[in-house]
Motif scaffolding. Structure first.
Motif, PDB file in Angstrom:
ATOM      1  N   GLU A   1      -5.329 -50.094  70.627  1.00 62.22           N
ATOM      2  CA  GLU A   1      -4.750 -48.934  71.316  1.00 62.22           C
ATOM      3  C   GLU A   1      -4.190 -47.927  70.305  1.00 62.22           C
ATOM      4  OE1 GLU A   1      -1.962 -49.726  74.456  1.00 62.22           O
ATOM      5  OE2 GLU A   1      -1.861 -47.591  74.966  1.00 62.22           O
ATOM      6  N   ILE A   2      -3.561 -48.426  69.273  1.00 63.40           N
ATOM      7  CA  ILE A   2      -3.013 -47.512  68.259  1.00 63.40           C
ATOM      8  C   ILE A   2      -4.127 -46.635  67.682  1.00 63.40           C
ATOM      9  CG2 ILE A   2      -1.990 -47.424  65.932  1.00 63.40           C
ATOM     10  CD1 ILE A   2      -0.391 -49.989  66.763  1.00 63.40           C
ATOM     11  N   PHE A   3      -5.324 -47.221  67.516  1.00 61.36           N
ATOM     12  CA  PHE A   3      -6.433 -46.449  66.940  1.00 61.36           C
ATOM     13  C   PHE A   3      -7.359 -45.853  68.007  1.00 61.36           C
ATOM     14  CE2 PHE A   3      -5.451 -49.129  63.136  1.00 61.36           C
ATOM     15  CZ  PHE A   3      -5.093 -48.075  62.304  1.00 61.36           C
ATOM     16  N   GLY A   4      -6.958 -45.939  69.268  1.00 65.14           N
ATOM     17  CA  GLY A   4      -7.709 -45.247  70.325  1.00 65.14           C
ATOM     18  C   GLY A   4      -8.969 -45.926  70.797  1.00 65.14           C
ATOM     19  N   VAL A   5      -9.133 -47.228  70.546  1.00 67.64           N
ATOM     20  CA  VAL A   5     -10.363 -47.907  70.982  1.00 67.64           C
ATOM     21  C   VAL A   5     -10.058 -49.120  71.867  1.00 67.64           C
ATOM     22  CG1 VAL A   5     -11.821 -47.116  69.089  1.00 67.64           C
ATOM     23  CG2 VAL A   5     -10.454 -49.188  68.786  1.00 67.64           C
ATOM     24  N   LYS A   6      -8.943 -49.072  72.564  1.00 67.46           N
ATOM     25  CA  LYS A   6      -8.578 -50.224  73.393  1.00 67.46           C
ATOM     26  C   LYS A   6      -9.642 -50.502  74.448  1.00 67.46           C
ATOM     27  CE  LYS A   6      -5.481 -49.974  76.674  1.00 67.46           C
ATOM     28  NZ  LYS A   6      -4.224 -49.801  77.417  1.00 67.46           N
ATOM     29  N   SER A   7     -10.119 -49.450  75.104  1.00 70.66           N
ATOM     30  CA  SER A   7     -11.086 -49.686  76.183  1.00 70.66           C
ATOM     31  C   SER A   7     -12.399 -50.245  75.629  1.00 70.66           C
ATOM     32  CB  SER A   7     -11.332 -48.401  76.971  1.00 70.66           C
ATOM     33  OG  SER A   7     -11.750 -47.384  76.101  1.00 70.66           O
ATOM     34  N   ASP A   8     -12.785 -49.826  74.418  1.00 69.59           N
ATOM     35  CA  ASP A   8     -14.010 -50.377  73.825  1.00 69.59           C
ATOM     36  C   ASP A   8     -13.858 -51.875  73.580  1.00 69.59           C
ATOM     37  OD1 ASP A   8     -15.639 -47.897  73.285  1.00 69.59           O
ATOM     38  OD2 ASP A   8     -13.807 -47.396  72.220  1.00 69.59           O
ATOM     39  N   VAL A   9     -12.685 -52.248  73.089  1.00 66.32           N
ATOM     40  CA  VAL A   9     -12.451 -53.670  72.808  1.00 66.32           C
ATOM     41  C   VAL A   9     -12.414 -54.449  74.124  1.00 66.32           C
ATOM     42  CG1 VAL A   9     -10.809 -55.326  71.831  1.00 66.32           C
ATOM     43  CG2 VAL A   9     -11.242 -53.166  70.658  1.00 66.32           C
ATOM     44  N   GLN A  10     -11.739 -53.890  75.119  1.00 72.67           N
ATOM     45  CA  GLN A  10     -11.689 -54.580  76.413  1.00 72.67           C
ATOM     46  C   GLN A  10     -13.090 -54.712  77.016  1.00 72.67           C
ATOM     47  OE1 GLN A  10      -8.665 -52.046  78.189  1.00 72.67           O
ATOM     48  NE2 GLN A  10      -7.291 -53.801  78.424  1.00 72.67           N
ATOM     49  N   ASN A  11     -13.856 -53.628  76.906  1.00 75.24           N
ATOM     50  CA  ASN A  11     -15.192 -53.646  77.496  1.00 75.24           C
ATOM     51  C   ASN A  11     -16.129 -54.638  76.821  1.00 75.24           C
ATOM     52  OD1 ASN A  11     -14.409 -51.729  79.331  1.00 75.24           O
ATOM     53  ND2 ASN A  11     -15.213 -50.003  78.151  1.00 75.24           N
ATOM     54  N   ALA A  12     -15.848 -54.940  75.552  1.00 73.51           N
ATOM     55  CA  ALA A  12     -16.675 -55.937  74.863  1.00 73.51           C
ATOM     56  C   ALA A  12     -16.519 -57.308  75.514  1.00 73.51           C
ATOM     57  CB  ALA A  12     -16.290 -56.000  73.383  1.00 73.51           C
ATOM     58  N   GLY A  13     -15.388 -57.511  76.218  1.00 75.88           N
ATOM     59  CA  GLY A  13     -15.199 -58.741  76.999  1.00 75.88           C
ATOM     60  C   GLY A  13     -14.989 -59.986  76.173  1.00 75.88           C
ATOM     61  N   LEU A  14     -14.492 -59.849  74.953  1.00 75.21           N
ATOM     62  CA  LEU A  14     -14.386 -61.017  74.072  1.00 75.21           C
ATOM     63  C   LEU A  14     -12.946 -61.377  73.711  1.00 75.21           C
ATOM     64  CD1 LEU A  14     -17.368 -59.994  71.746  1.00 75.21           C
ATOM     65  CD2 LEU A  14     -17.359 -61.828  73.451  1.00 75.21           C
ATOM     66  N   VAL A  15     -11.984 -60.669  74.284  1.00 75.70           N
ATOM     67  CA  VAL A  15     -10.586 -61.030  74.022  1.00 75.70           C
ATOM     68  C   VAL A  15     -10.037 -61.842  75.190  1.00 75.70           C
ATOM     69  CG1 VAL A  15     -10.095 -59.059  72.501  1.00 75.70           C
ATOM     70  CG2 VAL A  15      -9.744 -58.834  74.967  1.00 75.70           C
ATOM     71  N   ASP A  16      -8.925 -62.473  74.955  1.00 78.81           N
ATOM     72  CA  ASP A  16      -8.239 -63.270  75.974  1.00 78.81           C
ATOM     73  C   ASP A  16      -8.042 -62.410  77.234  1.00 78.81           C
ATOM     74  OD1 ASP A  16      -6.466 -64.730  77.483  1.00 78.81           O
ATOM     75  OD2 ASP A  16      -4.828 -64.659  76.010  1.00 78.81           O
ATOM     76  N   PRO A  17      -8.576 -62.844  78.367  1.00 82.33           N
ATOM     77  CA  PRO A  17      -8.441 -62.027  79.582  1.00 82.33           C
ATOM     78  C   PRO A  17      -6.978 -61.803  79.974  1.00 82.33           C
ATOM     79  CG  PRO A  17      -9.894 -63.909  79.967  1.00 82.33           C
ATOM     80  CD  PRO A  17      -9.322 -64.083  78.600  1.00 82.33           C
ATOM     81  N   GLY A  18      -6.114 -62.701  79.534  1.00 79.27           N
ATOM     82  CA  GLY A  18      -4.697 -62.549  79.878  1.00 79.27           C
ATOM     83  C   GLY A  18      -3.920 -61.679  78.908  1.00 79.27           C
ATOM     84  N   SER A  19      -4.595 -61.178  77.884  1.00 82.54           N
ATOM     85  CA  SER A  19      -3.887 -60.374  76.890  1.00 82.54           C
ATOM     86  C   SER A  19      -3.814 -58.916  77.326  1.00 82.54           C
ATOM     87  CB  SER A  19      -4.583 -60.469  75.532  1.00 82.54           C
ATOM     88  OG  SER A  19      -5.867 -59.874  75.580  1.00 82.54           O
ATOM     89  N   ALA A  20      -2.867 -58.216  76.725  1.00 82.47           N
ATOM     90  CA  ALA A  20      -2.687 -56.786  77.027  1.00 82.47           C
ATOM     91  C   ALA A  20      -2.090 -56.126  75.800  1.00 82.47           C
ATOM     92  CB  ALA A  20      -1.756 -56.611  78.219  1.00 82.47           C
ATOM     93  N   SER A  21      -2.259 -54.825  75.722  1.00 86.30           N
ATOM     94  CA  SER A  21      -1.584 -54.112  74.643  1.00 86.30           C
ATOM     95  C   SER A  21      -0.082 -54.228  74.856  1.00 86.30           C
ATOM     96  CB  SER A  21      -1.996 -52.642  74.644  1.00 86.30           C
ATOM     97  OG  SER A  21      -1.086 -51.903  73.867  1.00 86.30           O
TER      98      SER A  21
END
Lengths: 455, 168
Positions: free
Chosen positions: A430-450
């Motif tokens: 989010e700090i670098f403006g690509v949070k949605s790209d990372v979320q859309n990749a679908g590879l992080v913990d579903p329970g995580s959030a910025s």
């Protein structure tokens, strides 16, 4: 100035404003080509130009850190106090001081290290004092901090199964290899493998530069690298790279076959100059107290930052893990980690103008430690603590400080757990403006959030 | 009676002896079995396995110094390689460190310029354990001839840092 010139000036001003507005609009909406070859329109503004992410690692008990219980939370000795007084608000203990330095003829550790910051991280930024670690071990914990994934099947001596924050930023934000650094404190425990995953969609081509300064710039590195020849960039290096390019082109390597990341030729020259500069200096500025590996690692991290001004610098610490067998040593390491963090923050603000005021610093331990001790006693007859997976092991904290981070804010408490270790990846994204790209990749913990979303 | 039996045996032995003599006088044929000469350097060698840090260091050292690396130096170099993320880059620095030692055995630049084809073939054999293709010889011949700054040291450095040298 006559009327014509005034009108001309007005026209120029009007044209200037129109052009500026159009240019700004273009900059916001114009797509740019990322390393993937895909056209992207940047959608989110950056919150800071740089992030320094400290894996405040080794396993830290809440009791001696954010709970400021000193010996009361561990040794059944009724002495409380804050030994991390650069990061946290609170008075230090007033008795049985063992965590400092040792003046000649005085008891070991009896001299607390003077405070370096006038304002604590807690007052300057935001603290999440009760965060959930997702793994009780070092490598699993470090993996969760780097990849934002729980990855319970992660094996040792293997690159992470899921992409690291470095890969997300290099792929989706287009950062160069020299803009992403992982400063490891060791070459053991799979640490050198954390600069990139082996995920097929990401992998080493998007990995960060890794250096373990204790080895690279230690005696092994000195004997192996310090005498390196300085080739002339045009007359010697250029032919070398020209011939190497031909050789590499005739030997096609499939992606992922060569382990390790790759820099461009210009980046290689830059890194070689950096390595040479470190050896030529014969030493680097260090925190006032630098009597353990963590402090030296922070010192070299500062040099990497000063030279490359990376977008993301991740630094790993681990001295507190001595707590397995030496509780007093653990207190000393924790006190020094706080000291080192303060020194690093000061160094960025005063010695690296390109990063001063533009850097967000984030720190989180990779895991906590047990509530109950093991039977090992140290020189003060205090019991040691492991991290074998009880509830206390899952208790960690996160601190953030820098631009756009709310000041003097505490989110959560021991009865209200807010945040996960895996949150940091989305936070940095989010700090670098690509949070949605990372979320859309679908590879992080579903329970995580910025963490900014958790505030 | 005994005398007659003796004569018969004698005759038989005499005939057998004569026959054996005739047969044994045949000229002996000496069979000489050989194998065709085969070049073991395969020009189409397929290398698929990445050298370990230890293998790379050990082979590199032997290639450049023509002697084996000491165990201490090997371990030290292996640790340094592990301490760096960009393996190709750290290999380059290690090679340039070796080159600066003054102990590397290099062909002379005059030999390279006088016999470019032989130098190229030797270098491919030394580093890649294979023969170069015509295209590879042609590239290096032209490059060496067109660039007077190119030395044997620079050629060796390029080979030692190349991708193929990291495989076997």
């Amino acid at each position: 100035m006559n009327i014509n010139s005034i009108e001309s000036t007005k026209m120029e001003r009007k044209e200037f404003l129109i052009k500026t507005a159009l240019g700004a609009a273009g900059a916001i909406t114009a797509p740019y080509i990322l390393p993937t070859g895909r056209l992207f329109a940047r959608t989110n503004a950056e919150m800071a130009d740089h992030v320094v992410y400290v894996l405040f690692a080794g396993g830290v008990r809440q009791q001696e850190a954010v709970l400021k219980q000193y010996l009361a939370g561990s040794q059944d000795v009724d002495i409380e106090g804050n030994i991390m007084y650069n990061m946290l608000e609170g008075d230090p203990p007033d008795r049985k001081i063992v965590y400092g330095t040792t003046p000649v003829g005085e008891p070991v550790g009896s001299q607390p290290i003077p405070k370096l910051l006038n304002t604590t991280f807690q007052r300057m930024g935001t603290i999440f004092p009760e965060v959930q670690a997702v793994n009780g071990g070092h490598y699993g914990g470090l993996n969760s901090l780097i990849t934002g994934n729980r990855s319970t099947s992660q094996g040792l001596k293997k690159r992470p199964n899921y992409p690291s924050i470095f890969e997300y930023l290099r792929r989706h934000r287009g950062f160069k290899a020299t803009e992403c650094w992982f400063i490891g404190n060791t070459i053991m425990n799979s640490v050198p493998l954390l600069n990139s995953s082996n995920h097929p969609d990401y992998g080493t081509q998007y990995g960060a530069n890794f250096v373990a300064p204790g080895v690279t710039f230690g005696s092994d590195g000195y004997n192996t690298l310090a005498n390196a020849k300085v080739y002339h960039p045009q007359e010697e290096l250029e032919p070398i790279y020209r011939m190497k390019a031909f050789l590499d082109n005739t030997f096609r390597v499939r992606n992922g076959e060569i382990d390790g990341i790759r820099n461009t030729e210009d980046e290689k020259i830059e890194i070689k100059e950096f390595v040479r500069d470190i050896f030529n200096k014969g030493g680097v500025p260090q925190p006032p107290v630098s009597d353990n590996g963590d402090m030296r690692n922070l010192a070299y991290a500062a040099q990497v930052m000063k030279w490359f001004k990376p977008k993301l610098t991740v630094v790993n610490l681990s001295s507190v893990d001595g707590c397995h067998s030496n509780f007093s040593g653990y207190l000393r390491s924790l006190h020094r980690a706080d000291h080192g963090m303060a020194w690093l923050w000061n160094y960025i603000q005063t010695q690296i103008p390109e990063m001063a005021g533009k850097t967000i610093l984030i720190a989180t331990p990779e895991c906590g430690r047990n509530e109950r001790p093991n039977p090992i006693q140290d020189e003060n007859d205090w019991f040691a603590y492991d991290h074998s997976g009880d509830y206390n092991t899952s208790r960690i904290w996160t601190t953030m400080v820098g631009p756009n981070v709310p000041a003097n804010l505490m989110v959560g408490d021991p009865d209200n757990r807010v945040g996960r270790a895996t949150d940091n990846v989305l936070t940095i994204a989010e700090i670098f403006g690509v949070k949605s790209d990372v979320q859309n990749a679908g590879l992080v913990d579903p329970g995580s959030a910025s963490l900014f979303d958790r505030i | 009676m005994n005398m007659r039996i003796f004569k018969n045996y004698f005759s038989l032995i005499l005939v057998a002896g004569l026959f054996a003599g005739i047969v044994s006088c045949e000229k002996e044929i000496i069979a000489n079995y050989e194998v065709n000469e085969v070049d073991v350097l395969d020009g189409d060698l397929i290398k698929t396995r990445n050298k370990s840090d230890k293998q790379y260091t050990s082979i590199l050292y032997t290639t450049l110094y023509k002697k084996a690396i000491s165990v201490n130096k090997l371990v030290q170099t292996e640790r340094v390689i592990q301490s760096f993320g960009d393996k190709s880059l750290i290999h380059e620095i290690i090679v340039s460190n070796y080159m600066n030692s003054g102990e590397v055995e290099l062909p002379s630049d005059s030999f390279m310029r006088a016999n470019p084809d032989q130098f190229i073939i030797d270098t491919y054999k030394k580093f890649y354990v294979r023969l170069p293709s015509e295209m590879e010889i042609s590239f290096f011949r032209n490059y060496i001839e067109a660039n007077p700054n190119v030395t044997t040291e620079l050629v060796y450095t390029a080979f030692a840092a190349s991708d193929e040298y990291q495989f076997y």
